[in-house]
Design a protein around this motif. Structure first.
Motif, PDB file in Angstrom:
ATOM      1  N   CYS A   1       0.786  -1.173  -0.011  1.00 27.21           N
ATOM      2  CA  CYS A   1      -0.143   0.219  -0.149  1.00 27.21           C
ATOM      3  C   CYS A   1       0.795   1.280   0.020  1.00 27.21           C
TER       4      CYS A   1
ATOM      5  N   GLY B   1      -6.568  -0.493   3.521  1.00 27.67           N
ATOM      6  CA  GLY B   1      -6.049  -1.659   3.936  1.00 27.67           C
ATOM      7  C   GLY B   1      -7.027  -2.195   5.164  1.00 27.67           C
ATOM      8  N   GLU B   2      -6.858  -3.549   5.393  1.00 28.47           N
ATOM      9  CA  GLU B   2      -7.673  -4.216   6.230  1.00 28.47           C
ATOM     10  C   GLU B   2      -6.886  -4.084   7.560  1.00 28.47           C
ATOM     11  N   PHE B   3      -8.015  -3.774   8.707  1.00 28.92           N
ATOM     12  CA  PHE B   3      -7.258  -3.707  10.213  1.00 28.92           C
ATOM     13  C   PHE B   3      -6.990  -5.225  10.541  1.00 28.92           C
TER      14      PHE B   3
ATOM     15  N   GLN C   1      -3.725  -4.355  18.419  1.00 31.42           N
ATOM     16  CA  GLN C   1      -2.708  -4.380  17.522  1.00 31.42           C
ATOM     17  C   GLN C   1      -1.315  -3.822  18.363  1.00 31.42           C
TER      18      GLN C   1
ATOM     19  N   TYR D   1      -0.007  -1.295   8.913  1.00 30.47           N
ATOM     20  CA  TYR D   1       0.039   0.042   8.921  1.00 30.47           C
ATOM     21  C   TYR D   1      -1.347   0.763   9.629  1.00 30.47           C
ATOM     22  N   THR D   2      -2.410   0.101   9.488  1.00 31.29           N
ATOM     23  CA  THR D   2      -3.730   0.586   9.969  1.00 31.29           C
ATOM     24  C   THR D   2      -3.493   0.906  11.507  1.00 31.29           C
ATOM     25  N   ARG D   3      -2.729   0.697  12.193  1.00 33.87           N
ATOM     26  CA  ARG D   3      -2.160   0.669  13.865  1.00 33.87           C
ATOM     27  C   ARG D   3      -2.102   2.011  13.948  1.00 33.87           C
TER      28      ARG D   3
ATOM     29  N   VAL E   1      -2.976   5.008  12.316  1.00 32.64           N
ATOM     30  CA  VAL E   1      -4.018   6.050  11.883  1.00 32.64           C
ATOM     31  C   VAL E   1      -4.588   6.617  13.228  1.00 32.64           C
TER      32      VAL E   1
ATOM     33  N   PHE F   1     -13.609   3.240   9.271  1.00 32.65           N
ATOM     34  CA  PHE F   1     -13.370   1.762   9.265  1.00 32.65           C
ATOM     35  C   PHE F   1     -15.047   1.148   8.778  1.00 32.65           C
TER      36      PHE F   1
ATOM     37  N   LEU G   1     -10.227  -0.144   6.286  1.00 28.62           N
ATOM     38  CA  LEU G   1     -10.025   1.296   6.175  1.00 28.62           C
ATOM     39  C   LEU G   1     -10.342   1.718   4.975  1.00 28.62           C
TER      40      LEU G   1
END
Length: 310
Positions: A176, A204-206, A236, A242-244, A246, A256, A269
């Motif tokens: 991503c 992205g998916e959480f 997380q 990487y969604t951690r 945000v 979300f 996300l």
């Protein structure tokens, strides 16, 4: 000569990575001197570290090309692309671990693409599993999408669901185009978009540890589709993606959203419309802020959680 002079200016400002990965369009920029002014070169210098982190971590053999012209070929940045925190000033990136040591001296983080179910809590069950609507549906071997009604499959040749094609049904996911960066107003790290994300695009998916019963820590909570009275959590703290990173904003540009893929509930996300170079943010919501004794730092005029400023 103008073309070669342009190449050198790009290399001097953006480093070898900016030149090697620039593409054919760079020829025209250098030939006609388009955008090669002082301000542009200064902006390029600030992006140099971002290019090198991406090049070293995504294409770890690229520096071998430099040995042909006598330049150093050793990698500077090792590991995962998000093991490095970019600084907006253009200074050298920081190791991700170093940015958390003041709160957690033993901090570590594992990057994963798929969530991991905590077997100590759930055993062999996945609380995200979505049961079929009736017994007859059990006979269908291929799941269908709840949104578009099309067949879902991890095999691109059999998949007809294109709700979130960057994440599901198109084979191996591509990296991503986002990077972790150091915020300037005390929010520690954040996530920045390197390209525009159109409204509705999946970022992205959480992902994380699928667990339960955690308290006094940041988690994503959701009701189990197979047992509506049961809540599962996605943690997380030690593993995820990487969604951690945000951050919250009262004027968020992403959200979300629940999405069912292959009979399993996912948290995705999704962009509300994000420009390249913009920080990706979501609204954490009342449940998050209700029990906290701290101010929101989003600095938006519409901020709802700036307690000390009221």
């Amino acid at each position: 000569m103008a073309i070669w002079r342009g190449y050198k200016e790009v290399k001097d400002a953006g480093g070898w990575a900016a030149l090697v990965f620039a593409g054919m369009g760079l020829y025209r920029f250098c030939k006609y001197r388009i955008g090669l002014d002082k301000d542009a070169m200064q902006s390029l210098r600030k992006l140099r570290a971002r290019f090198e982190v991406a090049a070293d971590t995504l294409h770890p053999n690229w520096r071998q090309l430099l040995s042909i012209i006598g330049e150093p070929s050793d990698l500077v940045y090792h590991g995962h692309p998000h093991d490095w925190v970019i600084l907006e000033s253009g200074d050298d990136p920081l190791p991700l671990r170093n940015t958390y040591l003041q709160w957690d001296p033993s901090f570590s983080f594992e990057h994963i693409e798929e969530s991991i179910v905590d077997k100590d809590v759930w055993g062999c069950e996945d609380p995200r599993w979505i049961p079929p609507p009736n017994a007859a549906a059990c006979n269908f071997l291929r799941p269908t999408c709840e949104q578009c009604g099309e067949q879902q499959s991890d095999d691109p040749n059999e998949n007809n669901c294109h709700c979130f094609p960057s994440l599901y049904g198109n084979g191996k996911r591509q990296p991503c185009p986002v990077q972790v960066f150091r915020t300037s107003n005390g929010r520690n790290n954040g996530l920045i978009a390197l390209v525009p994300f159109e409204r509705g695009h999946a970022i992205g998916e959480f992902t994380g540890l699928i667990t339960a019963h955690l308290s006094n820590t940041d988690v994503m909570a959701s009701l189990s589709p197979s047992a509506p009275s049961t809540t599962y959590q996605i943690y997380q703290g030690r593993l995820g993606n990487y969604t951690r990173f945000v951050n919250h904003s009262c004027k968020a540009n992403a959200q979300f959203q629940r999405f069912a893929w292959l009979d399993t509930q996912r948290i995705v996300l999704v962009s509300r419309g994000i420009a390249a170079g913009e920080e990706i943010t979501v609204q954490y919501g009342e449940a998050y802020w209700g029990g906290l004794d701290k101010d929101c730092l989003c600095e938006e005029a519409c901020c709802r959680y700036r307690r000390n400023g009221r």
